[in-house]
Design a protein around this motif. Structure first.
Motif, short mmCIF file in Angstrom:
data_model
loop_
_atom_site.label_atom_id
_atom_site.label_comp_id
_atom_site.label_asym_id
_atom_site.label_seq_id
_atom_site.Cartn_x
_atom_site.Cartn_y
_atom_site.Cartn_z
N ASP A 35 27.35 27.40 -4.35
CA ASP A 35 28.30 27.08 -5.41
C ASP A 35 29.53 27.96 -5.27
OD1 ASP A 35 26.67 25.20 -6.66
OD2 ASP A 35 25.65 26.71 -7.86
N LEU A 38 35.04 28.81 -10.08
CA LEU A 38 36.48 28.79 -10.34
C LEU A 38 36.92 30.22 -10.61
CD1 LEU A 38 38.88 26.82 -10.76
CD2 LEU A 38 38.34 26.89 -13.19
N SER A 41 36.92 32.56 -14.22
CA SER A 41 36.27 31.76 -15.24
C SER A 41 34.79 32.12 -15.29
CB SER A 41 36.43 30.27 -14.96
OG SER A 41 35.70 29.95 -13.79
N LEU A 45 32.27 25.75 -12.20
CA LEU A 45 32.22 25.68 -10.75
C LEU A 45 33.35 24.82 -10.21
CD1 LEU A 45 28.40 25.27 -10.14
CD2 LEU A 45 29.79 27.32 -9.92
N LEU A 46 34.01 25.33 -9.21
CA LEU A 46 35.05 24.58 -8.53
C LEU A 46 34.41 23.58 -7.58
CD1 LEU A 46 38.09 24.33 -8.04
CD2 LEU A 46 37.87 26.07 -6.28
N VAL A 47 33.38 24.03 -6.86
CA VAL A 47 32.63 23.17 -5.94
C VAL A 47 31.15 23.44 -6.14
CG1 VAL A 47 32.19 22.60 -3.52
CG2 VAL A 47 34.48 23.23 -4.24
N HIS A 48 30.38 22.38 -6.37
CA HIS A 48 28.94 22.52 -6.49
C HIS A 48 28.31 22.54 -5.10
CE1 HIS A 48 28.55 21.79 -10.83
NE2 HIS A 48 29.64 21.06 -10.67
#
Length: 64
Positions: A35, A38, A41, A45-48
């Motif tokens: 994962d 972001l 934050s 999650l920006l990318v899972h």
């Protein structure tokens, strides 16, 4: 407006394509192995990570 729910497994583009006949070797090109949060934050999650069953958890290393 309804929010999209993510109840299905999250797969990368490579692993989704690799499920099709003739593209099985594409699993090795998957790079979404963890994962990516972001920046600045909490719990966003920006990318899972890809949750395809082809990715095995690596065993913990022995500090030797």
């Amino acid at each position: 407006m309804t929010a999209a729910t993510n109840t299905a497994e999250t797969l990368s583009v490579e692993c989704t394509l690799a499920r099709k006949l003739g593209y099985e070797d594409v699993h090795t090109r998957c790079r979404q192995l963890k994962d990516v949060p972001l920046p600045h934050s909490r719990h966003v999650l920006l990318v899972h990570r890809c949750r395809c069953s082809c990715h095995r958890q690596s065993p913990p290393r022995n500090p030797s």
